[in-house]
Design a protein around this motif. Sequence first.
Motif, short mmCIF file in Angstrom:
data_model
loop_
_atom_site.label_atom_id
_atom_site.label_comp_id
_atom_site.label_asym_id
_atom_site.label_seq_id
_atom_site.Cartn_x
_atom_site.Cartn_y
_atom_site.Cartn_z
N THR A 15 0.86 -1.20 0.00
CA THR A 15 0.00 0.00 0.00
C THR A 15 0.90 1.24 0.00
OG1 THR A 15 -1.72 -1.16 1.22
CG2 THR A 15 -1.79 1.26 1.21
N THR A 17 1.13 5.27 0.34
CA THR A 17 0.43 6.47 0.82
C THR A 17 1.38 7.66 0.74
OG1 THR A 17 1.12 6.03 3.11
CG2 THR A 17 -1.04 5.18 2.40
N GLN A 19 2.19 11.72 2.40
CA GLN A 19 1.97 12.73 3.44
C GLN A 19 2.83 13.97 3.14
OE1 GLN A 19 3.13 10.62 7.01
NE2 GLN A 19 1.01 10.09 7.52
N GLN A 21 0.15 15.60 1.50
CA GLN A 21 -0.85 15.46 0.45
C GLN A 21 -0.13 15.31 -0.89
OE1 GLN A 21 -1.15 18.65 2.30
NE2 GLN A 21 0.46 19.47 0.96
N SER A 22 -0.90 14.95 -1.89
CA SER A 22 -0.31 14.71 -3.20
C SER A 22 -0.24 15.96 -4.07
CB SER A 22 -1.11 13.62 -3.94
OG SER A 22 -2.46 14.03 -4.10
N ASN A 33 5.08 6.58 1.57
CA ASN A 33 5.18 5.45 2.50
C ASN A 33 4.69 4.17 1.82
OD1 ASN A 33 6.04 7.09 4.76
ND2 ASN A 33 3.91 7.83 4.84
N CYS A 34 5.58 3.16 1.78
CA CYS A 34 5.24 1.87 1.18
C CYS A 34 5.12 0.84 2.32
CB CYS A 34 6.32 1.45 0.18
SG CYS A 34 5.87 0.03 -0.86
N THR A 60 9.94 4.46 3.65
CA THR A 60 9.54 5.86 3.44
C THR A 60 10.56 6.55 2.52
OG1 THR A 60 8.49 6.01 5.61
CG2 THR A 60 9.10 8.08 4.53
N SER A 91 2.47 -1.58 -6.06
CA SER A 91 1.31 -0.93 -5.42
C SER A 91 0.47 -0.21 -6.46
CB SER A 91 1.79 0.09 -4.39
OG SER A 91 2.43 1.18 -5.06
N ILE A 94 0.24 6.45 -7.19
CA ILE A 94 -0.19 7.75 -6.63
C ILE A 94 0.40 8.84 -7.52
CG2 ILE A 94 0.28 9.40 -4.77
CD1 ILE A 94 -0.24 7.25 -2.78
#
Length: 515
Positions: A15, A17, A19, A21-22, A33-34, A60, A91, A94
């Motif tokens: 997953t 994510t 931080q 924001q994108s 973050n994987c 990270t 994943s 993003i």
Amino acid sequence: MEISSLLLALYIKPTLTVQPQSSLFTGDNVNLNCEVDQSTGWEFTFINSTNHEHFQASGTKTISSVRVSDAGEYKCRARRGENPQNYTQYSEPITLTVEERPKAEVSVRPDEHVFRGETVTLTCVINGETSVTSWQYRWNKDSFIQQNKQQNYTISSVVESHAGKYTCRGTEIRGSSDTSDAVTLTVSGSKPKAELRSDTEGSVLTGNTVTLKCLMNQFTGWKFYWYKHTQNTEKTTTDENYYTIHNVTVSDGGLYWCRAGRGNPVYYTDYSDVLWINVTGVSSSVSLIIRPNRTQHFSSESLSLSCEDHRNSTGWTVRRYTNTLETCPSSSVRSTGTESTCTITSLITSDTGVYWCESESGHKLHPVNISIHNGDVILDSPVHPVTEGDSLTLHCLYRDKNPSNLRAEFYKDGSEVQNQTTGDMMIISTVSKSHEGFYSCQHPERGASPKRWISVTASGDFEEKISVLKILSSLLAVCPYLIVTVVLVFKCYRLRVDLVEDQRQYAVREDETSI
């Protein structure tokens, strides 16, 4: 076991994510973050279209101070083991978007230099193309945070404590704009006063054009309000600081004032001093003589004004408008033949006003603004406008006739004149229209004089009339019979016209007879 571990890894999908924001601005920091939900010992790699796989122990990835080139689609995967190495799936991607960080800018209405009591609005404008539509705002004054969080920061009825350096910036979920450059707000305590001037001095002949100018030393955003006869009767409003009356008539004459205003609600300056515009249908034979011959005078000194009539007529007196319309005090008026003199033995500041000559029938001529000052310095300048091409001498006068230092500085429109000065005098040998403006002088110990408006008039019309007169005079001198010749030619022409008319009438009668 090894085969089962390999197969298990192939079913694992990390997953990814991000931080905070994108959506980012250049200069921001971002963490990718994987995460893998299976035991430990994994190495991680983060890839996009511009880089190759590079595995690291941490799950990270930090991108510090992102650039536009860092934007794009990112995904990650993990591996562990030595021989063979077990890889997870990639994943879900993003997408990072990176925009140039915008910069805020502060605009001020009505101006960065305002007066006590005005309403001031500072606006925070975010420059640059961004996808942000919901900015919040932060204001600082002299590095102190202000409570206002709106785009417009309005200060009603400013005072001196509001003066300072103001900055702003915009904030939103992804971060903030760059802070604006500082804007300095200056607040003056004294209310400004407009200066009313005319492009003509003395009487104006009917049919001519008169232009009034309402002068402010500085600042922007003003509208100008013009008044005639009383300060309560507004005549017109203009965006420009001048008001032109074309083809003037006698009814256009009278007392005029002006003032300026700006903002919402409107902040008004003080009224100008009164200016008398006199319109007449005849040329003047009366002169207003001022002794001493200047417009600025010290209080407690004496002043003499005389109406001198060159046609030997009588009935002219000196009148004035200070706070009311009046003649000079009767005890100080002296009439001798064709001259009426008004003498004020000890001037006071309330003697400031407009002085002119007025006949018994109410005809008014030669209005002049006289100002009385309690200070120690005044400017000696011509009473009437200076003609282009003439010389101009300004003299700094002191109440103390013999100051220890005669050196004076001269100013035009607030800027020091660096040359053309000698001691307490300023001399312009050849005046041009560019020399028109407000002049003052300043003594290093005694202080500054009040400002004085110097008008410059064109010499072309006068010289053209003189040239015509010279030509006619020369022709008459060369040929003394010129006038007689012109008269004879005119008579011959009239005789020929009469003969032609008689022949035409005769022909008409002949036609009627034949019918």
